[in-house]
Design an enzyme around this catalytic site. Sequence first.
Site, mmCIF file in Angstrom:
data_model
loop_
_atom_site.group_PDB
_atom_site.id
_atom_site.type_symbol
_atom_site.label_atom_id
_atom_site.label_comp_id
_atom_site.label_asym_id
_atom_site.label_seq_id
_atom_site.Cartn_x
_atom_site.Cartn_y
_atom_site.Cartn_z
ATOM 1 N N GLN A 1 13.602 -5.965 -6.792
ATOM 2 C CA GLN A 1 12.769 -6.449 -7.881
ATOM 3 C C GLN A 1 12.819 -5.580 -9.122
ATOM 4 O OE1 GLN A 1 9.095 -8.615 -7.255
ATOM 5 N NE2 GLN A 1 7.973 -6.965 -8.260
ATOM 6 N N ASP B 1 -6.178 5.506 0.703
ATOM 7 C CA ASP B 1 -6.070 4.359 -0.192
ATOM 8 C C ASP B 1 -7.279 3.449 0.001
ATOM 9 O OD1 ASP B 1 -5.633 2.554 1.898
ATOM 10 O OD2 ASP B 1 -3.469 2.470 1.615
ATOM 11 N N ASN C 1 1.077 -4.065 -8.037
ATOM 12 C CA ASN C 1 2.352 -3.349 -8.051
ATOM 13 C C ASN C 1 3.366 -4.088 -8.906
ATOM 14 O OD1 ASN C 1 1.566 -1.255 -6.316
ATOM 15 N ND2 ASN C 1 2.100 -2.419 -4.497
ATOM 16 N N HIS D 1 3.287 -13.498 -8.454
ATOM 17 C CA HIS D 1 1.963 -13.645 -7.840
ATOM 18 C C HIS D 1 0.928 -12.758 -8.519
ATOM 19 C CE1 HIS D 1 3.660 -10.039 -6.241
ATOM 20 N NE2 HIS D 1 2.652 -9.766 -5.467
ATOM 21 N N HIS E 1 0.817 -1.203 0.000
ATOM 22 C CA HIS E 1 0.000 0.000 0.000
ATOM 23 C C HIS E 1 0.859 1.265 0.000
ATOM 24 C CE1 HIS E 1 -2.990 -2.861 2.039
ATOM 25 N NE2 HIS E 1 -3.359 -2.703 0.789
ATOM 26 N N GLU F 1 -6.666 -9.840 -5.149
ATOM 27 C CA GLU F 1 -7.275 -9.848 -6.479
ATOM 28 C C GLU F 1 -6.358 -10.469 -7.523
ATOM 29 O OE1 GLU F 1 -4.492 -6.541 -7.262
ATOM 30 O OE2 GLU F 1 -5.284 -7.605 -5.548
ATOM 31 N N GLN F 2 -5.350 -11.205 -7.069
ATOM 32 C CA GLN F 2 -4.294 -11.667 -7.968
ATOM 33 C C GLN F 2 -4.794 -12.615 -9.054
ATOM 34 O OE1 GLN F 2 -1.405 -13.127 -5.139
ATOM 35 N NE2 GLN F 2 -1.188 -11.101 -4.202
ATOM 36 N N GLU G 1 5.155 -3.096 -12.509
ATOM 37 C CA GLU G 1 6.622 -3.070 -12.602
ATOM 38 C C GLU G 1 7.126 -3.942 -13.739
ATOM 39 O OE1 GLU G 1 7.210 -2.204 -7.809
ATOM 40 O OE2 GLU G 1 7.716 -4.186 -8.630
#
Length: 483
Positions: A357, A119, A376, A372, A19, A396-397, A380
């Site tokens: 990452q 958020d 975010n 996953h 977040h 929500e993946q 990326e």
Amino acid sequence: MSNSRELHVAILASPGIGHLNPVLRLGRRLTTLVNNIKVTILVVSSTMSPPTSTLLQSLGVEKEAEIEIIGLPPVDISHLITPTTQVVTQICMINREALPAVKSTIAAMNNRPDALIVDLFGTEAIPIAKEFNIPKYVFITTNAWNTTLWVYVQVLDKQVQGQYLDQEEPFEIPGCKPVRPEIVVDPMWDREDQRYFEYLRVGMELSLSDGVMINTWEELEPVSIRALRQNEVLHGILKVPVYPIGPLSRPAEPSGLKDEEVRKWLDKQQADSVLYVSFGSGGTLSAEQIIELAWGLELSNQKFIWVVRPPIDGSFDGAFFSVGETGSSNDGPRFLPPGYTSRVQERGLLLPIWGQQVEILNHKSVGGFMSHCGWNSTLETIAAGVPIIGWPLYAEQALNATMLSQELGVAICPDVLPGRTIVLRQEIAIMVRRVMGEKDGKIMREKIRMLQESGKNALSEGASSYNSMIEVVRDIELRLSES
């Protein structure tokens, strides 16, 4: 853009790196896009989560010249939770307990905010903005398709009998893509659990704001955005303007990889030859699945970098609030197959707990990402132009992975949902070879690099996301002038 007076915008970030990261990007976007704007980020945390300074350091942020970052006093919810309390519920509880600190911190500011942005889990702070008579907005840190489900679940709650996962037909969302029962967000897995009621509440509270910003862009999700804005049913529920302002993601550090071992290893590899494996800041696998993944990577005969976390059986988001120990032996972590490190050392690099990452994804030798599919990480990898093996775990993946694979064609996914059934080593090896291979890999790489360019264009002056962000600022100014 220049504005006639200085604006001060406060942004409230829920607990966790997932977040804080997009909230930082939003703050940075505001300060670079608008002259004379001040941004203050209020970071909510708990006694069981890392300090704000630690989270910022993990994101490569020491300080932001144009942004003030205030870590609110950590709240203690240990008396409110049980061992079975889900992460979503805990986040909502932490935010709820932090409301007095949010209010007192804003009240004590010499320069009171002209607007409050919360958020997606901070909607209970909206009444605080009303008390201070300032405009209030919600920043959805995921995509528009997920937002349509979040908005519409209050209707589904009245229509659907029994558990959502037990339904046979997809859930029809007016004007939008249907959602298959098996890929609904994890708060919808159990209608008796508190996280479901928190999810329902947030979806209804979105309309208490003056507008909803979403970390996506028009060209990526035209159907979902149109449904949120123009569809009679969805717009009647949401009732406020929708502003696609993304993609906002963390850029690569100009200095590149700080880990010299990783950098040197990657520099030796051929372009697009390395698979990066990581399941986000909170993702964990079962012990059995880690064994299968280890064998699958070995059997693929492809080069890889794997961010390895210890197993936490029964919890796919087990690392959300804390980081475990790797439990290493002389030949790598104890939970990997015996002799594994020795066997793969020529073509595999194991990183305990964490890796840089963004910098790894942007290295020229990296040609695939087993992810996953958190939003975010999705943004990326789009920004880096790297195709994906989708491995959704929670939140929500599964929605994201479905969109990436079936709609956008930049990902491949297992035949079964990871976590529901063990993905076996043979299937893993096949997926790795496909995404790293010349045929499927090349097609996906070309498609995702088109998305990469589309995202860049959306943020450029005069383009869709640029204009949306300007509309938000103008809306704030208009509301202030009328108050």
